[in-house]
Design a protein around this motif. Structure first.
Motif, PDB file in Angstrom:
ATOM      1  N   ASP A   1       9.711 -22.449   3.632  1.00  0.00           N
ATOM      2  CA  ASP A   1       8.833 -22.942   4.689  1.00  0.00           C
ATOM      3  C   ASP A   1       7.636 -23.694   4.106  1.00  0.00           C
ATOM      4  OD1 ASP A   1       6.536 -21.493   7.034  1.00  0.00           O
ATOM      5  OD2 ASP A   1       7.809 -23.259   7.284  1.00  0.00           O
ATOM      6  N   ALA A   2       7.550 -24.968   4.461  1.00  0.00           N
ATOM      7  CA  ALA A   2       6.487 -25.812   3.914  1.00  0.00           C
ATOM      8  C   ALA A   2       5.111 -25.322   4.328  1.00  0.00           C
ATOM      9  CB  ALA A   2       6.697 -27.257   4.379  1.00  0.00           C
ATOM     10  N   HIS A   3       5.028 -24.779   5.516  1.00  0.00           N
ATOM     11  CA  HIS A   3       3.727 -24.315   5.995  1.00  0.00           C
ATOM     12  C   HIS A   3       3.222 -23.137   5.156  1.00  0.00           C
ATOM     13  CE1 HIS A   3       0.495 -23.616   8.863  1.00  0.00           C
ATOM     14  NE2 HIS A   3       0.798 -22.338   8.822  1.00  0.00           N
ATOM     15  N   LEU A   4       4.079 -22.153   4.939  1.00  0.00           N
ATOM     16  CA  LEU A   4       3.668 -20.983   4.145  1.00  0.00           C
ATOM     17  C   LEU A   4       3.355 -21.386   2.712  1.00  0.00           C
ATOM     18  CD1 LEU A   4       6.134 -18.254   5.457  1.00  0.00           C
ATOM     19  CD2 LEU A   4       3.661 -18.343   5.828  1.00  0.00           C
TER      20      LEU A   4
ATOM     21  N   ALA B   1      11.618 -18.650   3.121  1.00  0.00           N
ATOM     22  CA  ALA B   1      11.479 -18.868   1.679  1.00  0.00           C
ATOM     23  C   ALA B   1      11.091 -20.309   1.373  1.00  0.00           C
ATOM     24  CB  ALA B   1      12.779 -18.511   0.971  1.00  0.00           C
TER      25      ALA B   1
ATOM     26  N   HIS C   1       1.083 -18.850   0.326  1.00  0.00           N
ATOM     27  CA  HIS C   1       1.314 -17.491   0.814  1.00  0.00           C
ATOM     28  C   HIS C   1       2.029 -16.602  -0.196  1.00  0.00           C
ATOM     29  CE1 HIS C   1       1.595 -14.285   3.654  1.00  0.00           C
ATOM     30  NE2 HIS C   1       2.874 -14.182   3.393  1.00  0.00           N
ATOM     31  N   TRP C   2       2.933 -17.201  -0.973  1.00  0.00           N
ATOM     32  CA  TRP C   2       3.675 -16.388  -1.942  1.00  0.00           C
ATOM     33  C   TRP C   2       2.835 -16.240  -3.207  1.00  0.00           C
ATOM     34  CZ3 TRP C   2       6.931 -14.550   1.187  1.00  0.00           C
ATOM     35  CH2 TRP C   2       7.553 -15.353   2.160  1.00  0.00           C
TER      36      TRP C   2
ATOM     37  N   SER D   1       2.261 -24.289   1.742  1.00  0.00           N
ATOM     38  CA  SER D   1       1.003 -25.041   1.691  1.00  0.00           C
ATOM     39  C   SER D   1      -0.185 -24.094   1.766  1.00  0.00           C
ATOM     40  CB  SER D   1       0.936 -26.057   2.836  1.00  0.00           C
ATOM     41  OG  SER D   1       0.436 -25.433   4.002  1.00  0.00           O
ATOM     42  N   ARG D   2       0.012 -22.932   2.329  1.00  0.00           N
ATOM     43  CA  ARG D   2      -1.074 -21.939   2.408  1.00  0.00           C
ATOM     44  C   ARG D   2      -1.042 -20.976   1.214  1.00  0.00           C
ATOM     45  NH1 ARG D   2      -4.074 -20.783   6.850  1.00  0.00           N
ATOM     46  NH2 ARG D   2      -3.674 -18.518   6.902  1.00  0.00           N
TER      47      ARG D   2
END
Lengths: 445, 402
Positions: A341-344, A339, A349-350, A346-347
């Protein structure tokens, strides 16, 4: 070109439940297809009954069915028409809608589909060039031995040989108990088949039937293991988290209550780098661990040494250090980790999408990312019957009076009143973790 | 030769273990997939299991399976001449499937951006551990790492044991990523019909595996952390793995129309009448009496072999499935009756029996075929497709470029 999505102009008639068929339909909706999902209030899609924290007693079934989080995950972006297909009047409407559809997608059993008069022959008679994708457990062919058998995504893994291979040697199989793996992979395989069939149709104008037996499709994932048995008489067994072409590989306990790191060392230079990061260069000089074969042979010894190191650190630290020197590693993430996660994030994703009842709803993003035609979802889970007006008028040629009569006759289920406005409980606080999402924008309903 | 759905497409396959199955999906539906690999052989050829022992001296069965219907052209991408040949292949291709780390091919002048300038119709599918953007874009991956990053490893296994990867040696996370790779490539080719141009397809192995029945948004909603619970559920009883004479079965009994016949069957076979009491029709009551219910079920299941238990249960309308082993699958009557197994005549290992179609398309069927030997199609690719002369091909071969 906003209307230049890959599936713009394409329409899908979707008769699905649970996961396998619905995820396929979601991909189609994301890339521009108009996906019309037929839904009944009397037999709602099971994923609508897999709850949210919305109080079913207090708000009643219709609101509860509309608030499902899994419903949003798997049915986001689709149009919902509330129709009781068991009634002959509904089937007339379905045929009119079908005549305007390019794809028929179902994961109902072959028997159920046949009893509704929606088997391939019947559907093809209405729309000859339709691409008919049937995702059954054991195929649409009544002659197949398991034709009438019941299988769900969660017990298919056992049948397909996956459960027996999951767990530690010397222990009972743990199986893939927490996840209907088969459903997700089959949803994607169905997408491959549908897109391929569309290619043929573009060239020749011909539709065709796709018979996807979920049992068979998942067994194709074990191709190499099955060849190993056939040729070498060697039967694959549980290997825990180990691999035969990578050592050390495993899941190691870290500092914390239930914190783990996954590590895969694949080459000799990675092995040396790993030892250096662990501050145990002497491991690289140890005969027991000199080669891949040696490390495999002494994996238990090696694992004990590694865990004596990992237990002192957090999984995030270890993953960072190892990745910096080119060794594959990751924290074993849970939902809380994901929830934030900086990587997700930055993409992007949510996704935060409009929801008729919730205002806004957060869903997992689409993993197929196209640079120029990225696709788009209009809304999260539709309310049952939310798109009745559009579907029945434009696709089923009904007048307003006809629709009213159909509702009175319980053939069409109207959308339940939107007078009660709700909000997901996480909206006030989660917005601070992903501030770039459109939390404030009006829902436009 | 029956027409196939993807016969119009030529695809350069630069995948390794992570994506090769995706290229196979396209090749088996008729695409001309050219596997461009180093002279030492691509990753798949070095991946176990092997045809003759695991010392690496045999033929990889992984390769034989995932590289079906592909052409093989060897090429040294580290040489200037090799890179130039790749550029010429790019001009002739509809798509590239790439599982190299971000930047690897760009450094050699043959990455997506360079390819786009040469062939603006080219679809470039990149499958990487964490995607092409973001703080982890350069992170290395494996199937186990993909499971770890997906959230689905954490919740799998027994509570008193470490988390354990679904499917073990089968590399199931990679299988999902590969399926997404194939689908993503096809979706971009579909977009090309409208836009007239190719594009970049960025697939993160992590994102492809994030699906779950307990996704992050469910957690955000109820704030109930999910933990490993082993191979049986406590909330739905009976559900999970139960022992039989020669292994295990999986069963999922929730609805009354499944529970009642099961209770009757237990009574029939074990004399246990208590289990048929009406109170147990309520799933909550069953969950409350979990130990009793599960013991009752075990007293039934342990009387049967798993295949006979499966058949008998299904005959009674109950959702039981056996925990099949590879052996069980090879002997499975349904797969046999469906002609699921395909025979391939492989020049290196002889006649093999391989798993067959994942789906059946009525007019443009899936087709089986052998995997290519290393460099088997160097002539058809470099001479016939690219127009090099015989002498040029020989010279390049001698210099180690091909």
């Amino acid at each position: 070109m906003a209307n230049a999505l890959p599936l713009s102009g394409m329409r899908v008639f979707e008769l699905t439940l649970a996961i396998a068929g619905t995820t396929c339909g979601r991909h189609l909706a994301h890339f521009g297809a108009e996906v019309v999902k037929i839904e009944s209030v009397h037999h709602p899609d099971i994923n609508r009954t897999m709850g949210s924290t919305v109080d079913r007693q207090k708000y009643g079934d219709r609101i509860w069915l509309d608030s499902s989080i899994l419903g949003s995950e798997f049915n986001t972006g689709k149009l919902s028409v509330g129709l009781d297909l068991k009634k002959p009047e509904a089937r007339v409407l379905a045929c009119r809608i079908l005549s305007r559809c390019d794809v028929f997608l179902t994961n109902y059993s072959a028997e159920a589909v046949r009893s509704l008069g929606l088997d391939y022959e019947s559907v093809r008679a209405i729309r000859p060039d339709i691409i008919y994708a049937g995702m059954t457990g054991f195929s649409a062919d009544p002659v197949s031995p398991y034709y009438s058998y019941i299988a769900f995504g969660s017990n298919l893994a056992a049948l397909c040989g996956l459960d027996e291979l999951t767990g530690f040697p010397g222990s009972e199989p743990s199986g893939i108990a927490s996840l209907s793996y088969a459903d997700y992979v089959n949803g994607t395989l169905a997408l491959v088949a549908i897109l391929s069939a569309l290619e043929h149709r573009d060239r020749t104008g011909e539709g065709q039937a796709i018979d996807l037996s979920q049992f068979e499709a998942v067994v194709t994932l074990l191709g190499p293991q099955l060849l190993d048995l056939d040729i070498n008489r060697r039967s694959a067994t549980r290997t825990g988290n180990r691999a035969s072409h990578s050592a050390p590989q495993g899941v190691y306990r870290c500092r914390g209550k239930d914190d783990w790191v996954a590590i895969s060392v694949m080459t000799q230079s990675e092995w040396r780098a790993f030892c250096h990061v662990a501050e145990h260069d002497e491991w690289a000089a140890d005969d027991r661990f000199a080669t891949l074969q040696q490390r495999l042979a002494h994996h238990d010894d090696l694992d004990a040494l590694i865990e004596a190191w990992t237990i002192q650190h957090t999984p995030a630290e270890i993953a960072e250090w190892l990745q910096r020197v080119g060794v594959a590693a990751s924290q074993v993430m849970n939902q809380a980790h994901l929830a934030v996660d900086a990587h997700l994030c930055s993409r992007d994703h949510w996704l935060l999408l409009d929801h008729a009842r919730m205002g806004k709803d957060l869903v997992t993003g689409e993993a197929i990312r196209l640079s120029d035609t990225p696709g788009h979802l209009d809304h999260a889970l539709p309310s049952i019957g939310q798109h009745n007006e559009y579907v029945l008028r434009a696709l089923a040629d009904c007048s307003g009076a006809e629709i009213e009569q159909l509702i009175a006759d319980d053939v069409v289920f109207p959308m339940a009143s939107l007078s009660v406005k709700m909000q997901r409980p996480y909206v006030p606080w989660f917005r601070h973790f992903v501030p770039q999402l459109p939390w404030e924008e009006s829902s436009g309903q | 030769m029956t027409q196939q759905a993807l016969s119009n497409y030529r695809i350069i396959d630069l995948t390794g273990v992570a994506g090769a199955f995706g290229a196979k999906l396209l090749a088996d539906l008729g695409a001309d997939v050219i596997k461009v690999e180093p002279r030492a052989g691509g990753e798949t050829r070095h991946t176990p299991p092997f045809a003759t022992g695991d010392d690496g001296n045999g033929v990889s069965l992984f390769h034989l399976y995932v590289d079906t219907n592909k052409r093989s052209a060897t090429l040294d991408l580290d040489t200037v001449e090799g890179q130039e040949l790749m550029r010429r292949l790019i001009v002739k291709a509809d798509a590239v499937l790439d599982t190299y780390p971000p930047g690897y091919l760009a450094e050699r002048g043959i990455g997506h951006a360079q390819a786009k300038a040469l062939n603006e119709q080219l679809v470039w599918m990149s499958l990487t551990p964490f995607g092409l953007t973001g703080p982890r874009r350069d992170w290395r991956g494996s199937d186990l790492v993909a499971w770890a990053a997906s959230g689905n490893l954490y919740t799998n296994g027994f509570p008193e044991q470490p988390p354990v990867a679904p499917g073990g040696p089968v590399m199931l996370a990679y299988a999902v990523g590969a399926a997404y790779a194939a689908a993503g490539c096809l979706m971009a080719l579909r977009a090309r019909r409208i836009t007239g141009r190719g594009q970049l397809v960025d697939i993160s192995m992590q994102e492809a595996n994030l699906f779950s029945e307990s996704p992050v948004n469910a957690f955000l909603d109820d704030l109930i952390p999910r933990h490993r619970f082993g191979n049986r559920r406590s909330s739905v009883v009976p559900m999970g793995t139960f022992p039989c004479k020669d292994g295990y079965v999986h069963l999922l009994i929730r609805a009354a129309n499944h529970w009642q016949p099961l209770a009757e069957w237990i009574k029939e076979k074990t004399g246990n009448e208590a289990v048929t009491e009406a109170l147990f029709d309520d799933p909550y009551a069953r969950a409350e009496s979990r130990e009793f219910i599960e013991e009752s079920v075990e007293s039934l299941t342990t009387q049967y072999m798993k295949q006979e238990l499966f058949v008998e249960a299904q005959r009674r309308g109950l959702p039981f499935t056996p925990l099949n082993t590879a052996d069980s699958l090879l002997q499975d009557p349904h797969l046999a009756a469906r002609s699921f197994w395909t025979t391939i005549d492989d020049p290196q290992v002889g006649t093999i029996r391989a798993a067959g179609p994942p789906y059946r398309l009525s007019l443009t069927p899936w087709q089986s075929g052998p995997a290519p030997r290393l460099g088997e199609h160097n002539h058809s690719v470099y001479r016939d497709l690219l127009g090099l002369s015989e002498a040029e091909v020989t010279a390049l071969t001698c210099r180690g470029v091909i």
